[in-house]
Motif scaffolding. Structure first.
Motif, PDB file in Angstrom:
ATOM      1  N   ARG A  27       0.847  -1.201   0.000  1.00 55.63           N
ATOM      2  CA  ARG A  27       0.000   0.000   0.000  1.00 55.63           C
ATOM      3  C   ARG A  27       0.882   1.251   0.000  1.00 55.63           C
ATOM      4  N   LEU A  28       1.923   1.239   0.821  1.00 55.22           N
ATOM      5  CA  LEU A  28       2.830   2.393   0.891  1.00 55.22           C
ATOM      6  C   LEU A  28       3.600   2.586  -0.418  1.00 55.22           C
ATOM      7  N   ARG A  29       4.003   1.496  -1.039  1.00 59.87           N
ATOM      8  CA  ARG A  29       4.662   1.607  -2.355  1.00 59.87           C
ATOM      9  C   ARG A  29       3.710   2.230  -3.376  1.00 59.87           C
ATOM     10  N   GLY A  30       2.456   1.838  -3.303  1.00 61.04           N
ATOM     11  CA  GLY A  30       1.453   2.389  -4.200  1.00 61.04           C
ATOM     12  C   GLY A  30       1.228   3.876  -3.997  1.00 61.04           C
ATOM     13  N   ARG A 169      -2.497   7.591   7.180  1.00 59.38           N
ATOM     14  CA  ARG A 169      -2.048   8.688   8.051  1.00 59.38           C
ATOM     15  C   ARG A 169      -0.524   8.731   8.117  1.00 59.38           C
ATOM     16  N   PHE A 170       0.078   7.557   8.212  1.00 64.61           N
ATOM     17  CA  PHE A 170       1.542   7.455   8.218  1.00 64.61           C
ATOM     18  C   PHE A 170       2.102   8.004   6.911  1.00 64.61           C
ATOM     19  N   SER A 171       1.527   7.598   5.796  1.00 66.06           N
ATOM     20  CA  SER A 171       1.955   8.065   4.491  1.00 66.06           C
ATOM     21  C   SER A 171       1.829   9.585   4.391  1.00 66.06           C
ATOM     22  N   ALA A 172       0.707  10.115   4.842  1.00 64.74           N
ATOM     23  CA  ALA A 172       0.483  11.562   4.789  1.00 64.74           C
ATOM     24  C   ALA A 172       1.505  12.296   5.654  1.00 64.74           C
TER      25      ALA A 172
END
Length: 185
Positions: A27-30, A169-172
């Motif tokens: 998901r984070l790679r995406g 939230r982490f990604s943001a």
């Protein structure tokens, strides 16, 4: 985008915790991040238990923490605490190994009685290592994570939605694109 280190503190080769992290890594790679993983169980036991700070595998692990902008730490909960394997690694990291980093703690366990292990066992240790920000983590029940015969991971819908939200939230926080929960799947 950010460089993320995804750390699995599970001692099991068939770990649901590790599989769940792999799912979140995708998901984070995406969302545009560069994600690498570290399975603590693959580090030499003698180096971890003997506190061999100079062992090449430990030196490499420390360097991986240094290079990361964000750290996802996943652990199974045993006896109301994070894994001893994860503790062994954290003990070998420099005092401020998380300085300037954004951290997302995650845990899996067999009962909701262990949910507070994130806040009362893991968070204080992570906080002592100087991170810029520790996001609220998430505890997932073991029964909500299943692996099919073909290796396909399935996460129960309420847990999948909550994990997508904390991951976004982490990604943001790292400056990444987020995906609407309706698209989480």
């Amino acid at each position: 985008m950010a460089t993320i280190l995804s750390v699995s503190g599970s001692p099991s080769a068939t770990s649901r915790t590790a599989r769940l992290l792999e799912h979140l890594d995708e998901r984070l790679r995406g969302q545009g991040h560069e994600v690498t993983s570290l399975q603590v169980r693959t580090l030499p036991a003698d180096a971890l238990l003997g506190a061999e700070f100079g062992h090449p595998a430990i030196v490499d692990a420390v360097a991986r923490f240094e290079r990361a902008d964000g750290i996802v730490i996943g652990t199974p909960v045993y006896k109301a605490a994070y894994s001893g394997l994860l503790k062994s690694l954290l003990d070998l990291l420099p005092q401020y190994a998380l300085a300037g980093k954004t951290v997302l703690p995650l845990a899996t366990g067999g009962t909701t009685a262990h949910v507070l292990a994130l806040d009362y066992a893991l968070r204080p240790v992570l906080n002592s290592m100087g991170p810029h920000h520790i996001l609220p983590g998430w505890f997932t029940l073991d029964r909500d994570v299943t692996v099919g015969e073909n290796g396909e991971l399935a996460v129960a819908k309420p847990s999948a939605e909550a994990l997508a939200e904390v991951t976004d939230r982490f990604s943001a926080a790292l400056g990444g694109r987020t995906v609407a929960l309706a698209q989480a799947g």
